[in-house]
Write a protein that holds these residues in place. Structure first.
Motif, PDB file in Angstrom:
ATOM      1  N   LEU A  14      26.026  57.680  49.734  1.00 44.74           N
ATOM      2  CA  LEU A  14      26.458  57.084  48.831  1.00 44.74           C
ATOM      3  C   LEU A  14      27.830  57.965  47.999  1.00 44.74           C
ATOM      4  O   LEU A  14      29.026  57.566  47.673  1.00 44.74           O
ATOM      5  CB  LEU A  14      25.880  56.283  47.604  1.00 44.74           C
ATOM      6  N   ALA A  15      27.473  59.105  47.640  1.00 46.63           N
ATOM      7  CA  ALA A  15      28.107  59.939  46.912  1.00 46.63           C
ATOM      8  C   ALA A  15      29.249  60.555  47.856  1.00 46.63           C
ATOM      9  O   ALA A  15      30.189  61.056  47.386  1.00 46.63           O
ATOM     10  CB  ALA A  15      27.234  61.156  46.384  1.00 46.63           C
ATOM     11  N   CYS A  16      29.022  60.756  49.118  1.00 50.43           N
ATOM     12  CA  CYS A  16      29.909  61.504  49.921  1.00 50.43           C
ATOM     13  C   CYS A  16      31.468  60.728  50.145  1.00 50.43           C
ATOM     14  O   CYS A  16      32.352  61.465  50.050  1.00 50.43           O
ATOM     15  CB  CYS A  16      29.368  61.908  51.218  1.00 50.43           C
ATOM     16  N   GLY A  17      31.068  59.446  49.770  1.00 51.39           N
ATOM     17  CA  GLY A  17      32.454  58.667  49.970  1.00 51.39           C
ATOM     18  C   GLY A  17      33.203  58.788  48.822  1.00 51.39           C
ATOM     19  O   GLY A  17      34.684  58.501  48.746  1.00 51.39           O
ATOM     20  N   ILE A  18      32.835  59.440  47.699  1.00 59.47           N
ATOM     21  CA  ILE A  18      33.492  59.909  46.418  1.00 59.47           C
ATOM     22  C   ILE A  18      34.683  60.719  46.797  1.00 59.47           C
ATOM     23  O   ILE A  18      35.553  60.808  45.866  1.00 59.47           O
ATOM     24  CB  ILE A  18      32.745  60.189  45.455  1.00 59.47           C
ATOM     25  N   ARG A  19      34.375  61.841  47.747  1.00 57.56           N
ATOM     26  CA  ARG A  19      35.457  62.757  48.017  1.00 57.56           C
ATOM     27  C   ARG A  19      36.627  62.081  48.439  1.00 57.56           C
ATOM     28  O   ARG A  19      37.694  62.748  48.224  1.00 57.56           O
ATOM     29  CB  ARG A  19      34.864  63.651  49.137  1.00 57.56           C
ATOM     30  N   GLU A  20      36.638  60.958  48.934  1.00 53.95           N
ATOM     31  CA  GLU A  20      37.902  60.266  49.174  1.00 53.95           C
ATOM     32  C   GLU A  20      38.849  59.760  48.170  1.00 53.95           C
ATOM     33  O   GLU A  20      39.901  59.034  48.337  1.00 53.95           O
ATOM     34  CB  GLU A  20      37.876  59.138  50.548  1.00 53.95           C
ATOM     35  N   LEU A  21      38.298  59.685  46.934  1.00 55.56           N
ATOM     36  CA  LEU A  21      39.106  59.080  45.662  1.00 55.56           C
ATOM     37  C   LEU A  21      40.034  59.901  45.279  1.00 55.56           C
ATOM     38  O   LEU A  21      39.873  61.150  45.236  1.00 55.56           O
ATOM     39  CB  LEU A  21      37.865  58.809  44.517  1.00 55.56           C
ATOM     40  N   ASP A  22      40.970  59.219  44.661  1.00 58.94           N
ATOM     41  CA  ASP A  22      42.206  59.979  43.992  1.00 58.94           C
ATOM     42  C   ASP A  22      41.528  60.162  42.449  1.00 58.94           C
ATOM     43  O   ASP A  22      40.436  59.561  42.070  1.00 58.94           O
ATOM     44  CB  ASP A  22      43.404  59.310  43.831  1.00 58.94           C
ATOM     45  N   LEU A  23      42.432  61.092  41.777  1.00 57.03           N
ATOM     46  CA  LEU A  23      41.955  61.429  40.362  1.00 57.03           C
ATOM     47  C   LEU A  23      41.677  60.361  39.410  1.00 57.03           C
ATOM     48  O   LEU A  23      40.543  60.189  39.008  1.00 57.03           O
ATOM     49  CB  LEU A  23      42.919  62.434  39.821  1.00 57.03           C
ATOM     50  N   GLY A  24      42.519  59.303  39.319  1.00 59.92           N
ATOM     51  CA  GLY A  24      42.292  58.203  38.423  1.00 59.92           C
ATOM     52  C   GLY A  24      41.013  57.419  38.964  1.00 59.92           C
ATOM     53  O   GLY A  24      40.474  56.971  37.988  1.00 59.92           O
ATOM     54  N   GLN A  25      40.739  57.106  40.201  1.00 58.92           N
ATOM     55  CA  GLN A  25      39.582  56.329  40.575  1.00 58.92           C
ATOM     56  C   GLN A  25      38.357  57.232  40.173  1.00 58.92           C
ATOM     57  O   GLN A  25      37.462  56.605  39.547  1.00 58.92           O
ATOM     58  CB  GLN A  25      39.627  56.350  42.222  1.00 58.92           C
ATOM     59  N   ALA A  26      38.480  58.350  40.406  1.00 55.63           N
ATOM     60  CA  ALA A  26      37.202  59.423  40.088  1.00 55.63           C
ATOM     61  C   ALA A  26      36.942  59.149  38.699  1.00 55.63           C
ATOM     62  O   ALA A  26      35.822  59.117  37.885  1.00 55.63           O
ATOM     63  CB  ALA A  26      37.507  60.730  40.633  1.00 55.63           C
ATOM     64  N   LEU A  27      38.011  59.471  37.795  1.00 48.86           N
ATOM     65  CA  LEU A  27      37.766  59.331  36.451  1.00 48.86           C
ATOM     66  C   LEU A  27      37.266  58.000  35.691  1.00 48.86           C
ATOM     67  O   LEU A  27      36.543  57.946  34.915  1.00 48.86           O
ATOM     68  CB  LEU A  27      39.141  59.686  35.661  1.00 48.86           C
ATOM     69  N   GLU A  28      37.874  56.876  36.370  1.00 48.01           N
ATOM     70  CA  GLU A  28      37.352  55.564  36.061  1.00 48.01           C
ATOM     71  C   GLU A  28      36.001  55.263  36.310  1.00 48.01           C
ATOM     72  O   GLU A  28      35.101  54.923  35.483  1.00 48.01           O
ATOM     73  CB  GLU A  28      38.166  54.599  36.520  1.00 48.01           C
ATOM     74  N   ILE A  29      35.250  55.749  37.625  1.00 54.52           N
ATOM     75  CA  ILE A  29      34.021  55.628  37.782  1.00 54.52           C
ATOM     76  C   ILE A  29      33.111  56.635  36.869  1.00 54.52           C
ATOM     77  O   ILE A  29      31.993  56.102  36.473  1.00 54.52           O
ATOM     78  CB  ILE A  29      33.830  55.776  39.340  1.00 54.52           C
ATOM     79  N   LEU A  30      33.663  57.640  36.779  1.00 56.61           N
ATOM     80  CA  LEU A  30      32.690  58.580  35.957  1.00 56.61           C
ATOM     81  C   LEU A  30      32.864  57.955  34.574  1.00 56.61           C
ATOM     82  O   LEU A  30      31.716  58.209  33.919  1.00 56.61           O
ATOM     83  CB  LEU A  30      33.337  60.065  35.754  1.00 56.61           C
ATOM     84  N   HIS A  31      33.818  57.571  34.042  1.00 52.08           N
ATOM     85  CA  HIS A  31      33.596  57.143  32.484  1.00 52.08           C
ATOM     86  C   HIS A  31      32.758  55.807  32.643  1.00 52.08           C
ATOM     87  O   HIS A  31      32.087  55.626  31.620  1.00 52.08           O
ATOM     88  CB  HIS A  31      35.202  56.544  32.160  1.00 52.08           C
ATOM     89  N   ALA A  32      32.863  54.752  33.687  1.00 52.43           N
ATOM     90  CA  ALA A  32      31.807  53.825  33.697  1.00 52.43           C
ATOM     91  C   ALA A  32      30.509  54.058  33.828  1.00 52.43           C
ATOM     92  O   ALA A  32      29.559  53.603  33.189  1.00 52.43           O
ATOM     93  CB  ALA A  32      32.404  52.972  34.931  1.00 52.43           C
ATOM     94  N   ASP A  33      30.049  55.060  34.769  1.00 52.08           N
ATOM     95  CA  ASP A  33      28.729  55.596  34.689  1.00 52.08           C
ATOM     96  C   ASP A  33      28.538  56.360  33.560  1.00 52.08           C
ATOM     97  O   ASP A  33      27.431  56.132  33.122  1.00 52.08           O
ATOM     98  CB  ASP A  33      28.871  56.897  35.988  1.00 52.08           C
ATOM     99  N   PHE A  34      29.295  57.114  32.838  1.00 54.75           N
ATOM    100  CA  PHE A  34      28.908  57.577  31.532  1.00 54.75           C
ATOM    101  C   PHE A  34      28.367  56.298  30.482  1.00 54.75           C
ATOM    102  O   PHE A  34      27.360  56.618  29.860  1.00 54.75           O
ATOM    103  CB  PHE A  34      29.861  58.539  30.786  1.00 54.75           C
ATOM    104  N   ARG A  35      29.320  55.485  30.561  1.00 54.21           N
ATOM    105  CA  ARG A  35      28.931  54.452  29.503  1.00 54.21           C
ATOM    106  C   ARG A  35      27.724  53.554  29.952  1.00 54.21           C
ATOM    107  O   ARG A  35      27.042  53.016  29.128  1.00 54.21           O
ATOM    108  CB  ARG A  35      30.277  53.465  29.396  1.00 54.21           C
ATOM    109  N   ALA A  36      27.343  53.505  31.332  1.00 56.75           N
ATOM    110  CA  ALA A  36      26.300  52.737  31.896  1.00 56.75           C
ATOM    111  C   ALA A  36      24.817  53.762  31.696  1.00 56.75           C
ATOM    112  O   ALA A  36      23.952  53.279  31.844  1.00 56.75           O
ATOM    113  CB  ALA A  36      26.418  52.146  33.231  1.00 56.75           C
ATOM    114  N   ALA A  37      25.116  54.992  31.664  1.00 52.18           N
ATOM    115  CA  ALA A  37      23.970  55.938  31.807  1.00 52.18           C
ATOM    116  C   ALA A  37      23.006  55.628  30.621  1.00 52.18           C
ATOM    117  O   ALA A  37      23.209  55.230  29.505  1.00 52.18           O
ATOM    118  CB  ALA A  37      24.359  57.327  31.837  1.00 52.18           C
ATOM    119  N   SER A  38      21.640  55.902  31.034  1.00 53.07           N
ATOM    120  CA  SER A  38      20.618  55.748  30.065  1.00 53.07           C
ATOM    121  C   SER A  38      20.594  57.171  29.237  1.00 53.07           C
ATOM    122  O   SER A  38      21.241  58.171  29.541  1.00 53.07           O
ATOM    123  CB  SER A  38      19.290  55.647  30.780  1.00 53.07           C
ATOM    124  N   ALA A  39      20.073  57.142  28.172  1.00 54.15           N
ATOM    125  CA  ALA A  39      19.793  58.309  27.317  1.00 54.15           C
ATOM    126  C   ALA A  39      19.007  59.484  28.321  1.00 54.15           C
ATOM    127  O   ALA A  39      19.231  60.426  28.160  1.00 54.15           O
ATOM    128  CB  ALA A  39      18.991  58.057  26.116  1.00 54.15           C
TER     129      ALA A  39
END
Length: 166
Positions: A14-39
């Motif tokens: 799943l993670a290797c497909g991330i290499r193809e993302l542009d900057l905006g996409q990667a930042l959006e996903i990182l932000h969403a993951d951060f918000r959804a992450a558990s403590a």
């Protein structure tokens, strides 16, 4: 941290497909993951798949930002900003700024040679290269203390954000 059972990829598929993302996409996903992450995930626990995905996202973001910074360095040099000032704001030495620019610019020249209209044209390349050579030549005859940009009030010894303290 939850270990990955033997024979599983730990999220690499799943993670290797991330290499193809542009900057905006990667930042959006990182932000969403951060918000959804558990403590637990935010404090170093959780699954290795979560951390692998975050490493992939952060690596993509870092690489895209490195390239963007080089383009900005090029534009600043083209606009006449002194190499010492660029080195200061990027936390680099003047010769390192020049090396980074040349590596990027040489690739852009090759791109322009293969595909005219893309990359960096000879005239623009030469303009910045001459300015860099002149600046580095001047710096080479100066003392180390005069090789830094001095019109800034920030402390020279400020630690890099995220660096371990001694």
């Amino acid at each position: 941290m939850t270990a990955v059972p033997a024979g599983e990829t730990g999220g690499a598929g799943l993670a290797c497909g991330i290499r193809e993302l542009d900057l905006g996409q990667a930042l959006e996903i990182l932000h969403a993951d951060f918000r959804a992450a558990s403590a637990r995930e935010l404090t170093g626990g959780g699954s290795t798949a979560y951390h692998l995905r975050q490493a992939a996202l952060e690596s993509v973001i870092a690489e895209r930002m490195r390239i963007r910074a080089l383009i900005r360095i090029h534009r600043a040099l083209l606009g006449g900003v002194p190499v010492a000032e660029i080195a200061h704001v990027t936390g680099s030495a003047c010769d390192h700024v020049a090396q980074r620019w040349r590596a990027w610019a040489d690739g852009q020249r090759r791109l322009n040679t293969r595909y005219p209209g893309l990359g960096l044209g000879q005239r623009e390349y030469a303009q910045v290269a001459v300015a860099l050579d002149d600046a580095l030549g001047e710096l080479a005859v100066q003392t180390p203390s005069s090789m830094s940009f001095t019109r800034c009030a920030c402390p020279v010894t400020s630690p890099q954000i995220g660096s371990p303290r001694p």
